[in-house]
Design an enzyme around this catalytic site. Sequence first.
Site, PDB file in Angstrom:
ATOM      1  N   HIS A 188      44.045  20.576  15.196  1.00  0.00           N
ATOM      2  CA  HIS A 188      43.656  21.281  13.978  1.00  0.00           C
ATOM      3  C   HIS A 188      42.634  22.389  14.238  1.00  0.00           C
ATOM      4  O   HIS A 188      42.310  23.164  13.334  1.00  0.00           O
ATOM      5  CB  HIS A 188      43.150  20.299  12.909  1.00  0.00           C
ATOM      6  CG  HIS A 188      41.782  19.765  13.129  1.00  0.00           C
ATOM      7  ND1 HIS A 188      41.534  18.553  13.731  1.00  0.00           N
ATOM      8  CD2 HIS A 188      40.576  20.267  12.814  1.00  0.00           C
ATOM      9  CE1 HIS A 188      40.236  18.327  13.772  1.00  0.00           C
ATOM     10  NE2 HIS A 188      39.625  19.361  13.222  1.00  0.00           N
ATOM     11  N   ASP A 248      46.343  14.278  16.991  1.00  0.00           N
ATOM     12  CA  ASP A 248      45.589  15.522  16.804  1.00  0.00           C
ATOM     13  C   ASP A 248      45.087  16.019  18.164  1.00  0.00           C
ATOM     14  O   ASP A 248      43.928  15.828  18.533  1.00  0.00           O
ATOM     15  CB  ASP A 248      44.422  15.253  15.848  1.00  0.00           C
ATOM     16  CG  ASP A 248      43.651  16.503  15.481  1.00  0.00           C
ATOM     17  OD1 ASP A 248      44.140  17.611  15.772  1.00  0.00           O
ATOM     18  OD2 ASP A 248      42.549  16.370  14.908  1.00  0.00           O
ATOM     19  N   SER A 284      34.950  19.479  16.037  1.00  0.00           N
ATOM     20  CA  SER A 284      36.277  18.934  16.333  1.00  0.00           C
ATOM     21  C   SER A 284      36.722  19.416  17.707  1.00  0.00           C
ATOM     22  O   SER A 284      36.371  20.507  18.145  1.00  0.00           O
ATOM     23  CB  SER A 284      37.287  19.407  15.292  1.00  0.00           C
ATOM     24  OG  SER A 284      37.091  18.764  14.070  1.00  0.00           O
TER      25      SER A 284
END
Length: 311
Positions: A78, A124, A230
């Site tokens: 992402h 992810d 992230s």
Amino acid sequence: MTILFNFQVFLPILFFFKSTSCTEPSLLPQNLTRKIVGGYDCSIEKYPFVVSLRTTSKLTHFCGGTLLKDSWVLTAAHCTITKFPSYYTIVAGSSETDKNGIQRRVASKIHINKDYNPKTYANDVALIHLKEGFDLSNKLIGLVELPSFQIEGDVKDQCGQAMIIGWGHREQWNPNYEELNYIFNPTLQCVSLPVLSDEECVKLRKKNLRENIFCAYFEGGTKDACQGDSGGPLFCGNIQYGIVSNGYGCGLPDTPGYYTRVDKILPFIWSTILGDESPRAIHSGGAVCRSINHIFFILIILSLFNMWNKN
């Protein structure tokens, strides 16, 4: 006259396509990325494998990652918000986000795991291939280690007390009551968190875990990953077991952070690096823009030549 008219019509259209297709998009939305809460300053000398993902235009940090090989970066899927590799510059060798780092490298290709689900954050993970490899002779730049096998049970069995590192927002945040106002720490932050078993995580959140995801949680929620990091690592020793993925708010009670299991996506990592797999890859950025530029240049020359002949 007909040929000239066609050029006059086509050139503005191509120019519009070029200008809209080859520009950089805006930064990641605030609710996509996570950073460190309740951590402490730490040095890149101790963890030389962590890198900063930045925009090429302004060198603005927006995600973390780790260096697997001199020209390969592991991060969260992402974090790859745009299909144009030229958007991403990877900075290595600096503990501070207001520095440009010892070395900088621009991405050449983005590989996203074909099983990634943007709604659930399952799988992810993404790999960024760089145009040029980092110089690993510098002690501030190094490679992370990965698990050598897929773990039969929980990540907790191999890594009970994990380290998470990243840059950025460092206060608790509850999205139910307030919008996030970033309070960045310009220095790399470290935080140690207990890793939960899958059973403990399900019991805490009363929700089933998605594919290839595990949890980490500090009792009371005063330590956590939060907005802006992230793609960064969760590791024990120098072995990376997780990728910072998602969570609700920052540092909230009974609210763990979620991490992608690195051991479960080893086939994707190594087959992509070895070139044995064609996942949902993003190749088009630099190549498409270069092709458009070439066509645009040729049409300008042809148009000028046509007008010269007409006169």
